[in-house]
Write a protein that holds these residues in place. Structure first.
Motif, short mmCIF file in Angstrom:
data_model
loop_
_atom_site.label_atom_id
_atom_site.label_comp_id
_atom_site.label_asym_id
_atom_site.label_seq_id
_atom_site.Cartn_x
_atom_site.Cartn_y
_atom_site.Cartn_z
N VAL A 109 0.85 -1.19 0.00
CA VAL A 109 0.00 0.00 0.00
C VAL A 109 0.89 1.25 0.00
N ILE A 110 1.62 1.45 1.08
CA ILE A 110 2.53 2.60 1.19
C ILE A 110 3.88 2.10 1.71
N ASP A 111 4.93 2.43 1.00
CA ASP A 111 6.30 2.17 1.45
C ASP A 111 6.92 3.48 1.92
N ASN A 112 7.88 3.37 2.83
CA ASN A 112 8.74 4.51 3.17
C ASN A 112 10.13 4.22 2.64
N ARG A 113 10.72 5.20 1.97
CA ARG A 113 12.02 5.00 1.33
C ARG A 113 12.88 6.25 1.46
N ILE A 114 14.14 6.10 1.11
CA ILE A 114 15.01 7.24 0.85
C ILE A 114 15.48 7.14 -0.60
N SER A 115 15.59 8.28 -1.26
CA SER A 115 16.09 8.33 -2.63
C SER A 115 17.42 9.06 -2.65
N LYS A 116 18.30 8.61 -3.54
CA LYS A 116 19.60 9.26 -3.76
C LYS A 116 19.60 9.87 -5.14
N LEU A 117 19.84 11.17 -5.23
CA LEU A 117 19.90 11.89 -6.49
C LEU A 117 21.23 12.62 -6.60
N PRO A 118 21.92 12.50 -7.72
CA PRO A 118 23.14 13.30 -7.90
C PRO A 118 22.79 14.76 -8.11
N LEU A 119 23.68 15.63 -7.69
CA LEU A 119 23.51 17.07 -7.89
C LEU A 119 24.60 17.58 -8.81
N PRO A 120 24.26 18.54 -9.70
CA PRO A 120 22.94 19.18 -9.82
C PRO A 120 21.98 18.44 -10.73
N ASP A 121 22.47 17.44 -11.48
CA ASP A 121 21.65 16.77 -12.47
C ASP A 121 22.11 15.34 -12.57
N GLY A 122 21.44 14.55 -13.40
CA GLY A 122 21.85 13.17 -13.61
C GLY A 122 20.82 12.41 -14.39
N GLU A 123 21.27 11.36 -15.07
CA GLU A 123 20.37 10.50 -15.81
C GLU A 123 19.46 9.75 -14.85
N PRO A 124 18.25 9.35 -15.30
CA PRO A 124 17.36 8.58 -14.42
C PRO A 124 18.02 7.36 -13.81
N SER A 125 18.95 6.75 -14.54
CA SER A 125 19.61 5.54 -14.02
C SER A 125 20.50 5.83 -12.82
N THR A 126 20.86 7.10 -12.61
CA THR A 126 21.72 7.44 -11.47
C THR A 126 20.91 7.68 -10.20
N GLN A 127 19.57 7.74 -10.31
CA GLN A 127 18.72 7.89 -9.14
C GLN A 127 18.47 6.50 -8.54
N LYS A 128 18.65 6.40 -7.24
CA LYS A 128 18.49 5.11 -6.55
C LYS A 128 17.55 5.27 -5.37
N GLN A 129 16.98 4.14 -4.93
CA GLN A 129 16.10 4.14 -3.76
C GLN A 129 16.47 3.01 -2.81
N LEU A 130 16.15 3.21 -1.56
CA LEU A 130 16.30 2.17 -0.55
C LEU A 130 15.01 2.09 0.25
N GLY A 131 14.40 0.91 0.31
CA GLY A 131 13.23 0.70 1.15
C GLY A 131 13.63 0.68 2.61
N LEU A 132 12.81 1.28 3.48
CA LEU A 132 13.12 1.36 4.91
C LEU A 132 12.26 0.44 5.76
N ASP A 133 11.18 -0.09 5.21
CA ASP A 133 10.24 -0.88 6.00
C ASP A 133 10.77 -2.28 6.27
N ILE A 134 10.30 -2.85 7.37
CA ILE A 134 10.53 -4.25 7.71
C ILE A 134 9.16 -4.90 7.84
#
Length: 582
Positions: free
Chosen positions: A230-255
């Protein structure tokens, strides 16, 4: 109204008023902390070593963020006054300085590296205000940078080059070059991402880490909640100032079975070995070994990787109670947390995994009924998750609130909800108390028994929610007022909006066929949503398919389809101007 007392000629909040700190700023020398107390309309100056509140000062309505300019001056944003105010510290005393009107619904604050400029997220204007802190009193110090999607937080990169703005609907990160004020990148977070929180930026200004929720878009059933669909909580990593979509990553935080609730603010320890995230819904801090994050390729799945779950040196949960919000680091093992529901600051030892000092800011000895309801509203997989801060996250969810699954509906705002019955998009719930019990048991699948007292407390809290003052109604220019008057006449006449949107709430206790039916719905008749505060929304109609009021009137809910009268461009513009003033 803020209840105030006078002490030595300085207005402070009464002792029995909840402070509800949402943000804090630790001074450069690490000795004192300034808190933005949202419900008492005050700021508090706290000495961290002794745990003493040195001074408290009433500043205005809805303090939302705070930042030190130098050792004796700080800036506070006032959400409900549409301004920022300077606070001046003289020894242990706070006094008020200059005030600047900045625009609609100011929230997050950030300062330029040289601290000559302040940047303020304006949720109501889809912009960031730029405040020249060095300007003479005779000059107008405020300009704006256009954004989109209800900006809520701003950050300046440590190297001073980039202004990073995080907007909520849709969840988008904007990066501007601070020298040229030009947009460098505009990036949507991953599909389904919403409720972006307060980000952290690495010292080299290369990476942004953003906590947020993710709408998995499955039906909201107890089984789907249990398996994290239903709803996940995550953190996302984005390069600055820009970057291709493939450089964006996520980590799920839920157990599984122990999900995270409402991940909000992220901060690095000074050595950047650990990332700390406040989670208001589950009353905790997450402490993450930053170097060990695997950053899965593609979709990260619903849960924290098993290896991190097993190793407390890589991932640790620290229970703090209440509703932790703003956070600041003192050193590599110590953080200070603003705890909204506990009316306090908490000093937390990350190595020991515990609160070492609690600093009360003032408040009632026992919560009243509305405050008890507020605690329910902000807990776990919470009402706040979807109705963010009593408003809306702008998300579509498939709940049983329309008596069926397979028919997702847009989450409505709860501002003024006690005056807008009947409830649900089809208007079948006529008792708000019963509606709250049903929402907690059915929509949220709360496992503990829900009592009548719980529902009564939640209703008492909902009755405190109202629309903020709308500057479009109170501060419009003569030219805009003329447009609004034309729009008012069209609303009542040619466009016939007032046929369904009536009375002071611009809604009705009836249901209508508004020619917006979803073929999946068993009932083609809908209860018209209130149009009060419609300017503060970014999605419209029961499926959320309209992304602007213009789209409502030209594509999905056209006057010519309803009453046979079409509007020309000038009339449509005037009607929209009037709607935004409600």
């Amino acid at each position: 109204m803020i209840a105030l007392l006078s002490f030595a000629g300085i207005a402070v909040a009464a002792i029995d008023v909840d402070r509800s700190p949402v943000a804090l700023a630790v001074s450069d020398d690490g000795k004192v902390c300034l808190t933005a107390n949202h419900t008492s309309g005050s700021v508090s100056l706290v000495e961290l070593a002794s745990g003493r509140v040195l001074s408290e000062l009433a500043v205005g309505n809805g303090p939302a963020d705070v930042a030190w300019i130098n050792e004796r001056e700080a800036l506070v944003s006032l959400l409900h006054d549409d301004m920022v105010v300077m606070v001046i510290r003289t020894g242990d005393t706070l006094t008020l300085g200059r005030r600047h009107g900045v625009g609609d619904e100011p929230r997050g604050l950030a300062l330029s590296k040289d601290r000559k400029f302040a940047y303020v997220a304006l949720g109501g204007d889809d912009a960031v205000a730029v405040v020249d802190l060095q300007s003479p009193r005779s000059a107008s110090p405020v300009s704006q940078i256009a954004m989109g999607g209800i900006p809520k937080t701003v950050r300046v990169s440590p190297d001073g080059r980039w202004l990073v703005t995080c907007s909520a609907v849709p969840a988008t990160v904007y990066v501007h070059d601070l020298e040229t004020k030009q947009l460098v990148s505009e990036r949507r977070l991953f599909d389904g991402a919403f409720n972006p929180g307060v980000p952290a930026i690495t010292k080299d200004s290369q990476l942004l880490i953003m906590p947020h929720a993710v709408n998995r878009e499955f039906s909201v059933t107890a089984q789907m909640i249990d398996i994290g669909w239903v709803i996940d909580n995550r953190i996302s990593k984005l390069p600055l100032p820009d970057g291709e979509p493939s450089t964006q990553k996520q980590l799920g935080l839920d157990i599984r079975g122990h999900a995270v609730g409402d991940a909000y603010a992220a901060v690095f320890t000074p050595d950047e070995s650990r990332l700390v995230v406040t989670c208001g819904g589950t009353h905790e801090l997450l402490v993450i070994d930053f170097s060990s994050i695997p950053w899965p390729t593609g979709d990260p799945g619903d849960f924290l990787p098993a290896a991190m779950q097993r190793d407390k040196t890589k991932f640790r949960r620290i229970k703090v109670g209440g509703r932790p919000q703003g956070i600041s680091v003192v050193d590599d093992r110590t953080v200070v947390v603003a705890n909204y529901l506990l009316n306090c600051l908490q000093i937390v030892d990350l190595d020991a995994g515990s609160v070492t000092k609690t600093i009360p800011l003032g408040g009632p000895s026992e919560p009243n009924l509305a405050r008890a309801g507020e605690a329910i509203f902000f807990s776990w997989f919470s009402c706040h998750t979807c109705h963010t801060d009593g408003h809306t996250a702008g998300q579509v969810f498939d709940t049983r609130n329309d008596r069926s699954y397979g028919t997702p509906k847009l989450t409505p705002s709860l501002r003024g909800v006690a005056q807008t019955g009947p409830w649900t998009w089809h208007g079948w719930q006529t008792d708000l108390h019963d509606a709250m019990k049903r929402s907690l048991t059915e929509s949220m699948a709360t496992k503990q028994p829900i009592t009548d007292d719980d529902a009564s407390a939640l209703v008492a809290y909902l009755k405190t929610l109202d629309h903020p003052v709308n500057p479009r109604a109170t501060e419009a220019s003569e030219q805009v007022r003329k447009k609004q008057e034309l729009g008012r006449n069209l609303f009542a006449g040619k466009a016939a909006c007032a046929s369904c949107h009536t009375g002071p709430q611009y809604t009705s206790d009836e249901t209508f066929d508004g020619k917006v039916e979803d073929r999946k719905d068993r009932d083609p008749r809908y209860n018209p949503p209130t149009l009060r505060g419609v300017a503060s929304r970014r999605r419209f109609l029961h499926t959320g398919k309209a992304r602007s009021l213009d789209a409502v009137l030209t594509k999905y809910h056209r006057p010519e389809d309803l009453v046979g009268e079409s509007l020309n461009d000038e009339e449509r513009e005037a009607l929209i101007e009037y709607l935004k003033s409600l």
